[in-house]
Design a protein around this motif. Structure first.
Motif, PDB file in Angstrom:
ATOM      1  N   UNK A 145     -35.269 -11.230  28.350  1.00  0.00           N
ATOM      2  CA  UNK A 145     -36.687 -11.517  28.176  1.00  0.00           C
ATOM      3  C   UNK A 145     -37.351 -10.436  27.331  1.00  0.00           C
ATOM      4  N   UNK A 146     -38.368 -10.856  26.585  1.00  0.00           N
ATOM      5  CA  UNK A 146     -39.106  -9.938  25.709  1.00  0.00           C
ATOM      6  C   UNK A 146     -40.602 -10.075  26.001  1.00  0.00           C
ATOM      7  N   UNK A 147     -41.285  -8.941  26.150  1.00  0.00           N
ATOM      8  CA  UNK A 147     -42.716  -8.956  26.413  1.00  0.00           C
ATOM      9  C   UNK A 147     -43.391  -7.854  25.603  1.00  0.00           C
ATOM     10  N   UNK A 148     -44.506  -8.183  24.964  1.00  0.00           N
ATOM     11  CA  UNK A 148     -45.289  -7.188  24.228  1.00  0.00           C
ATOM     12  C   UNK A 148     -46.289  -6.523  25.175  1.00  0.00           C
ATOM     13  N   UNK A 149     -46.298  -5.192  25.177  1.00  0.00           N
ATOM     14  CA  UNK A 149     -47.168  -4.418  26.057  1.00  0.00           C
ATOM     15  C   UNK A 149     -48.037  -3.497  25.204  1.00  0.00           C
ATOM     16  N   UNK A 150     -49.317  -3.384  25.550  1.00  0.00           N
ATOM     17  CA  UNK A 150     -50.235  -2.498  24.833  1.00  0.00           C
ATOM     18  C   UNK A 150     -50.602  -1.330  25.741  1.00  0.00           C
ATOM     19  N   UNK A 151     -50.359  -0.109  25.267  1.00  0.00           N
ATOM     20  CA  UNK A 151     -50.716   1.077  26.038  1.00  0.00           C
ATOM     21  C   UNK A 151     -52.237   1.156  26.169  1.00  0.00           C
ATOM     22  N   UNK A 152     -52.764   1.219  27.401  1.00  0.00           N
ATOM     23  CA  UNK A 152     -54.227   1.204  27.575  1.00  0.00           C
ATOM     24  C   UNK A 152     -54.928   2.434  27.011  1.00  0.00           C
ATOM     25  N   UNK A 153     -54.206   3.529  26.831  1.00  0.00           N
ATOM     26  CA  UNK A 153     -54.809   4.765  26.325  1.00  0.00           C
ATOM     27  C   UNK A 153     -54.691   4.859  24.812  1.00  0.00           C
ATOM     28  N   UNK A 154     -53.469   4.750  24.296  1.00  0.00           N
ATOM     29  CA  UNK A 154     -53.234   4.925  22.861  1.00  0.00           C
ATOM     30  C   UNK A 154     -53.408   3.634  22.073  1.00  0.00           C
ATOM     31  N   UNK A 157     -48.650  -0.636  20.520  1.00  0.00           N
ATOM     32  CA  UNK A 157     -47.897  -1.794  21.012  1.00  0.00           C
ATOM     33  C   UNK A 157     -46.433  -1.423  21.245  1.00  0.00           C
ATOM     34  N   UNK A 158     -45.922  -1.885  22.374  1.00  0.00           N
ATOM     35  CA  UNK A 158     -44.523  -1.686  22.719  1.00  0.00           C
ATOM     36  C   UNK A 158     -43.890  -3.030  23.004  1.00  0.00           C
ATOM     37  N   UNK A 159     -42.591  -3.096  22.758  1.00  0.00           N
ATOM     38  CA  UNK A 159     -41.835  -4.293  23.079  1.00  0.00           C
ATOM     39  C   UNK A 159     -40.890  -3.972  24.229  1.00  0.00           C
ATOM     40  N   UNK A 160     -41.078  -4.650  25.355  1.00  0.00           N
ATOM     41  CA  UNK A 160     -40.196  -4.498  26.510  1.00  0.00           C
ATOM     42  C   UNK A 160     -39.130  -5.581  26.447  1.00  0.00           C
ATOM     43  N   UNK A 161     -37.871  -5.158  26.399  1.00  0.00           N
ATOM     44  CA  UNK A 161     -36.744  -6.095  26.350  1.00  0.00           C
ATOM     45  C   UNK A 161     -35.892  -5.839  27.581  1.00  0.00           C
ATOM     46  N   UNK A 162     -35.686  -6.876  28.403  1.00  0.00           N
ATOM     47  CA  UNK A 162     -34.939  -6.707  29.640  1.00  0.00           C
ATOM     48  C   UNK A 162     -33.936  -7.837  29.832  1.00  0.00           C
ATOM     49  N   UNK A 163     -32.812  -7.476  30.448  1.00  0.00           N
ATOM     50  CA  UNK A 163     -31.794  -8.486  30.737  1.00  0.00           C
ATOM     51  C   UNK A 163     -31.037  -8.161  32.002  1.00  0.00           C
ATOM     52  N   UNK A 164     -30.539  -9.185  32.663  1.00  0.00           N
ATOM     53  CA  UNK A 164     -29.681  -9.036  33.833  1.00  0.00           C
ATOM     54  C   UNK A 164     -28.503  -9.977  33.644  1.00  0.00           C
ATOM     55  N   UNK A 165     -27.319  -9.391  33.438  1.00  0.00           N
ATOM     56  CA  UNK A 165     -26.141 -10.178  33.072  1.00  0.00           C
ATOM     57  C   UNK A 165     -25.068 -10.082  34.143  1.00  0.00           C
TER      58      UNK A 165
END
Length: 202
Positions: A145-154, A157-165
Motif C-alpha cells: 500500500x502507498x499513502x501520501x503524508x504531509x508533515x504538519x510542521x514542515x 510531502x512524504x510517501x509511505x509504502x508498506x507491505x506484509x508478505x
C-alpha cells in the motif's frame, strides 16, 4: 514568398514538436529514491514452538524505489538484504536462523527482490517480481500500500509504502524441521515479512 512561408511552417512545426516533447518529459519525469535502515524497517516472523513466534529485524539492507513524480506512483522496487544482519531479543534464535539448518547466511548471504511489473487498483498495489533466497529464484506476486503524508510542521510531502508478505520457506528449499514429542513441529513453514518505507517527495 512561397519559400518564406514554407520555411516559417517548418520552423513552427519544429517548435510545436519540441514543446510537446518537453511536456511529455515533464509528465513522465521519474525520481529514483534509494533507502536503507534509516528510512525503512524490515521485519520477519515465523512460528517457533520454543518461544511461540520468532520475530526479528534486519540491520543491514539497501534498495531503491522508482516513482513517477506527478502524480506520485510507484513504478519499480529493488531490495537487497544482508541475511547475517538478522537480529532479535533472542540471540540464540538469531544464530539458529543464520545457521545451515535455516537461512544458511554463510553460503547465501543475501535475499534479493527485484520487481518486474507493478499493478494498481482500488485496493492498492501489487508488485510482481523475482525473489532470490537460499540460492533459489522464484517469481512472486505481493500486495503493498502507498499513502501520501504531509508533515504538519514542515508541510513536506512524504510517501509511505508498506507491505506484509507471506512466503513459504519450503519453496526456497529451507526444509529442516523437527517433530516434537507432544506432536507438531519446531518451526513453521510460512514466514511473514513486514516492511515500511518513507520517502520524501520533491
Amino acid at each position: 514568398m512561397l519559400k518564406g512561408r514554407n520555411k516559417f511552417r517548418r520552423v513552427f512545426l519544429l517548435a510545436v514538436i519540441i514543446l510537446l516533447s518537453m511536456g511529455a518529459v515533464r509528465s513522465f519525469a521519474r525520481q529514483v529514491i534509494t533507502f536503507g535502515p534509516g528510512e525503512t524497517s524490515i521485519k520477519g516472523s515465523i512460528k517457533y514452538s520454543v518461544i511461540g513466534r520468532y520475530t526479528a529485524g534486519f540491520n543491514s539492507f539497501r534498495g531503491s524505489v522508482v516513482l513517477d513524480e506527478r502524480p506520485p506512483q510507484v513504478r519499480s522496487v529493488y531490495l537487497e538484504i544482508d541475511v547475517k544482519s538478522i537480529a532479535s531479543k533472542f540471540a540464540w534464535c538469531d544464530r539458529f536462523a543464520r545457521s545451515r539448518r535455516l537461512l544458511n547466511a554463510a553460503r547465501y548471504p543475501q535475499i534479493i527482490f527485484k520487481s518486474d511489473k507493478i499493478f494498481e487498483d482500488d485496493r492498492g498495489y501489487e508488485v510482481k517480481g523475482v525473489l532470490q533466497m537460499h540460492g533459489i529464484k522464484r517469481k512472486m506476486l505481493f500486495p503493498f500500500k502507498v499513502k501520501t503524508v504531509i508533515d504538519p510542521v514542515t508541510r513536506r510531502k512524504w510517501l509511505d509504502i508498506k507491505g506484509s508478505w507471506n512466503v513459504d520457506r519450503k519453496d526456497f528449499n529451507i526444509i529442516w524441521n523437527k517433530v516434537l514429542d507432544h506432536g507438531g513441529v519446531l518451526v513453521g513453514d510460512i514466514f511473514t515479512v513486514e516492511w515500511g518505507i518513507r520517502v520524501g517527495l520533491k
